[in-house]
Design a protein around this motif. Structure first.
Motif, PDB file in Angstrom:
ATOM      1  N   ASP A 275       0.714  -1.508  -0.376  1.00 33.43           N
ATOM      2  CA  ASP A 275       0.104  -0.005  -0.007  1.00 33.43           C
ATOM      3  C   ASP A 275       0.283   1.272   0.067  1.00 33.43           C
ATOM      4  O   ASP A 275       1.864   1.449   1.545  1.00 33.43           O
ATOM      5  N   LEU A 276       0.731   2.040  -1.501  1.00 30.49           N
ATOM      6  CA  LEU A 276       1.747   2.714  -1.017  1.00 30.49           C
ATOM      7  C   LEU A 276       0.744   3.952  -1.572  1.00 30.49           C
ATOM      8  O   LEU A 276       0.471   4.457  -1.990  1.00 30.49           O
ATOM      9  N   THR A 277       1.407   5.251  -0.513  1.00 26.62           N
ATOM     10  CA  THR A 277       0.158   6.096  -0.704  1.00 26.62           C
ATOM     11  C   THR A 277       1.792   7.716  -0.806  1.00 26.62           C
ATOM     12  O   THR A 277       2.071   7.967  -0.212  1.00 26.62           O
ATOM     13  N   MET A 278       0.694   8.325  -1.925  1.00 30.56           N
ATOM     14  CA  MET A 278       1.840   9.572  -1.747  1.00 30.56           C
ATOM     15  C   MET A 278       0.813  11.001  -2.896  1.00 30.56           C
ATOM     16  O   MET A 278       1.066  11.074  -3.976  1.00 30.56           O
ATOM     17  N   PRO A 279       0.416  11.274  -1.188  1.00 28.96           N
ATOM     18  CA  PRO A 279      -1.070  12.610  -2.269  1.00 28.96           C
ATOM     19  C   PRO A 279       0.248  14.300  -1.588  1.00 28.96           C
ATOM     20  O   PRO A 279      -0.437  15.166  -1.647  1.00 28.96           O
ATOM     21  N   GLY A 280       0.890  13.620  -1.804  1.00 26.64           N
ATOM     22  CA  GLY A 280       1.950  15.295  -0.925  1.00 26.64           C
ATOM     23  C   GLY A 280       2.545  15.820  -2.051  1.00 26.64           C
ATOM     24  O   GLY A 280       2.032  15.739  -3.390  1.00 26.64           O
ATOM     25  N   THR A 281       3.380  17.211  -2.231  1.00 35.54           N
ATOM     26  CA  THR A 281       4.172  17.355  -3.170  1.00 35.54           C
ATOM     27  C   THR A 281       5.555  16.987  -3.945  1.00 35.54           C
ATOM     28  O   THR A 281       6.133  16.746  -2.326  1.00 35.54           O
ATOM     29  N   TYR A 282       6.085  16.337  -5.358  1.00 39.05           N
ATOM     30  CA  TYR A 282       7.390  15.939  -5.157  1.00 39.05           C
ATOM     31  C   TYR A 282       7.711  16.742  -6.259  1.00 39.05           C
ATOM     32  O   TYR A 282       7.592  16.479  -7.900  1.00 39.05           O
ATOM     33  N   PRO A 283       8.003  18.373  -6.123  1.00 38.62           N
ATOM     34  CA  PRO A 283       8.446  18.846  -7.271  1.00 38.62           C
ATOM     35  C   PRO A 283       9.839  18.622  -8.423  1.00 38.62           C
ATOM     36  O   PRO A 283      10.116  18.725 -10.069  1.00 38.62           O
ATOM     37  N   LEU A 284      10.698  17.332  -7.890  1.00 36.03           N
ATOM     38  CA  LEU A 284      11.630  17.231  -9.094  1.00 36.03           C
ATOM     39  C   LEU A 284      11.434  14.795  -8.670  1.00 36.03           C
ATOM     40  O   LEU A 284      12.527  14.556  -9.287  1.00 36.03           O
ATOM     41  N   LEU A 285      10.742  14.609  -8.613  1.00 36.15           N
ATOM     42  CA  LEU A 285      10.552  13.606  -8.753  1.00 36.15           C
ATOM     43  C   LEU A 285      10.574  12.519 -10.537  1.00 36.15           C
ATOM     44  O   LEU A 285       9.582  13.353 -10.949  1.00 36.15           O
ATOM     45  N   ARG A 286      11.192  11.556 -10.898  1.00 38.39           N
ATOM     46  CA  ARG A 286      11.398  11.583 -11.622  1.00 38.39           C
ATOM     47  C   ARG A 286      10.805  10.424 -12.522  1.00 38.39           C
ATOM     48  O   ARG A 286      10.209   9.553 -13.625  1.00 38.39           O
ATOM     49  N   THR A 287      10.999   9.390 -11.381  1.00 43.34           N
ATOM     50  CA  THR A 287      10.799   7.971 -11.355  1.00 43.34           C
ATOM     51  C   THR A 287       9.955   6.947 -11.268  1.00 43.34           C
ATOM     52  O   THR A 287       9.910   7.465  -9.300  1.00 43.34           O
ATOM     53  N   LEU A 288       9.327   6.323 -11.097  1.00 44.19           N
ATOM     54  CA  LEU A 288       8.903   5.269 -10.100  1.00 44.19           C
ATOM     55  C   LEU A 288       8.391   3.715 -10.479  1.00 44.19           C
ATOM     56  O   LEU A 288       7.448   3.517 -11.318  1.00 44.19           O
ATOM     57  N   ASP A 289       9.262   3.103  -9.716  1.00 47.31           N
ATOM     58  CA  ASP A 289       9.426   1.551  -9.835  1.00 47.31           C
ATOM     59  C   ASP A 289       9.203   0.557  -9.105  1.00 47.31           C
ATOM     60  O   ASP A 289       9.353   0.673  -8.485  1.00 47.31           O
ATOM     61  N   VAL A 290       7.423   0.181 -10.133  1.00 43.46           N
ATOM     62  CA  VAL A 290       6.581  -1.096  -8.718  1.00 43.46           C
ATOM     63  C   VAL A 290       6.941  -2.453  -9.169  1.00 43.46           C
ATOM     64  O   VAL A 290       6.799  -2.604 -10.709  1.00 43.46           O
ATOM     65  N   GLN A 291       7.778  -3.580  -8.623  1.00 40.68           N
ATOM     66  CA  GLN A 291       8.322  -5.301  -9.470  1.00 40.68           C
ATOM     67  C   GLN A 291       7.305  -6.012  -8.471  1.00 40.68           C
ATOM     68  O   GLN A 291       8.015  -5.640  -7.250  1.00 40.68           O
ATOM     69  N   SER A 292       6.226  -6.552  -8.709  1.00 40.35           N
ATOM     70  CA  SER A 292       5.934  -7.607  -7.898  1.00 40.35           C
ATOM     71  C   SER A 292       5.172  -8.885  -8.603  1.00 40.35           C
ATOM     72  O   SER A 292       5.807  -9.015  -9.381  1.00 40.35           O
ATOM     73  N   SER A 293       5.769 -10.260  -8.293  1.00 41.74           N
ATOM     74  CA  SER A 293       5.704 -11.562  -8.818  1.00 41.74           C
ATOM     75  C   SER A 293       4.491 -12.326  -8.289  1.00 41.74           C
ATOM     76  O   SER A 293       3.851 -12.568  -9.051  1.00 41.74           O
ATOM     77  N   ALA A 294       3.876 -11.280  -7.264  1.00 44.48           N
ATOM     78  CA  ALA A 294       2.294 -11.767  -6.635  1.00 44.48           C
ATOM     79  C   ALA A 294       1.592 -11.644  -5.828  1.00 44.48           C
ATOM     80  O   ALA A 294       2.793 -11.158  -4.534  1.00 44.48           O
ATOM     81  N   GLY A 295       0.779 -11.195  -5.503  1.00 41.85           N
ATOM     82  CA  GLY A 295       0.622 -10.318  -4.258  1.00 41.85           C
ATOM     83  C   GLY A 295      -0.591  -8.867  -4.995  1.00 41.85           C
ATOM     84  O   GLY A 295      -0.789  -9.404  -6.256  1.00 41.85           O
ATOM     85  N   GLU A 296      -0.551  -7.833  -4.784  1.00 45.49           N
ATOM     86  CA  GLU A 296      -1.599  -7.142  -3.987  1.00 45.49           C
ATOM     87  C   GLU A 296      -1.138  -5.491  -4.122  1.00 45.49           C
ATOM     88  O   GLU A 296      -0.262  -5.166  -2.878  1.00 45.49           O
TER      89      GLU A 296
END
Length: 239
Positions: free
Chosen positions: A153-174
């Protein structure tokens, strides 16, 4: 007289930043419950309490070279499977961190809303992770998550002026990703899973271009429309 060996012990660690203006922080736990948040005493980099099997207390190392610090907290892999192993880690709110979390199996509760982050990396073999990156994250440039099995459960409702990449890998799950924050530049999001469910929440005002590749799965893209084999928001429609 007979002295019985304690099942668990509680130890404490407090680390001062010692002049570092940037810190690479790495927490490596074999299994158990890892809680991470802000709340270290002003001027301290780390304030942590560990409840662990006796003789398996974590090793805490900190070094400063120039203005850059390196903090490493590690623990032996040889832990009893049924013993208590819980870390409560509090970081300071003044020194930007590149934070790496490595948890083979267990539960992660990370509320980093008040921790200034430059990068976040999470590796977990199995378990449940709750990662809150809310707040004014003015230094954060990238987030990387690698999970073999479990729930995220990833929560990112803030402010991100420099954010360029978000990478999420999962073999199995929610996977549940709340990305309804404020971005000041384009964000490249890659989410991959072999089996399971993915839910991604996006800002209503964002221009979104999504490409989804599946084998056996169903896809719902509420608020997006089909375009050139993918999905786009109204602001990205070409006609």
């Amino acid at each position: 007289m007979i002295f019985r060996r304690k099942d668990t012990v509680t130890t404490h660690a407090a680390i001062n930043a010692n002049g570092a203006t940037r810190v690479d922080a790495r927490l490596r736990m074999p299994h158990g419950t890892l809680k991470v948040s802000s709340g270290a005493t002003q001027g301290d980099l780390l304030d942590a309490t560990f409840t662990t099997p006796e003789g398996r207390e974590p090793k805490v190392e900190y070094d400063v070279a120039g203005e850059r610090g390196t903090l490493i907290v590690t623990q032996s892999n040889q832990l009893p499977s049924n013993g208590t192993n819980e870390w409560n880690v509090h970081f300071g709110e003044n020194v930007p961190l590149a934070l790496s979390l490595d948890l083979s199996a267990g539960t992660l509760h990370a509320d980093l809303t008040q921790v200034p982050l430059t990068a976040v990396s999470l590796k977990q073999s199995a378990g449940r992770s709750t990662l809150n990156l809310d707040g004014d994250q003015v230094f954060l440039t990238g987030v990387s998550i690698e999970q073999s099995a479990g729930e995220l459960d990833l929560t990112m409702p803030g402010t991100y002026p420099l954010l360029r990449t978000l990478d999420v890998q999962s073999s199995a799950g929610e996977l549940r990703l709340d990305l309804r924050g404020v971005l000041l530049q384009d964000l490249n999001v890659n989410v991959r899973t072999s089996a399971g469910t993915i839910e991604v929440l996006l800002p209503d005002t964002a221009n979104v271009e999504a490409t989804l590749r599946t084998t056996v799965a169903s896809v719902r893209a509420n608020g997006l429309v089909r375009s050139n084999g993918g999905w786009v928001s109204d602001g990205m429609r070409t006609g």
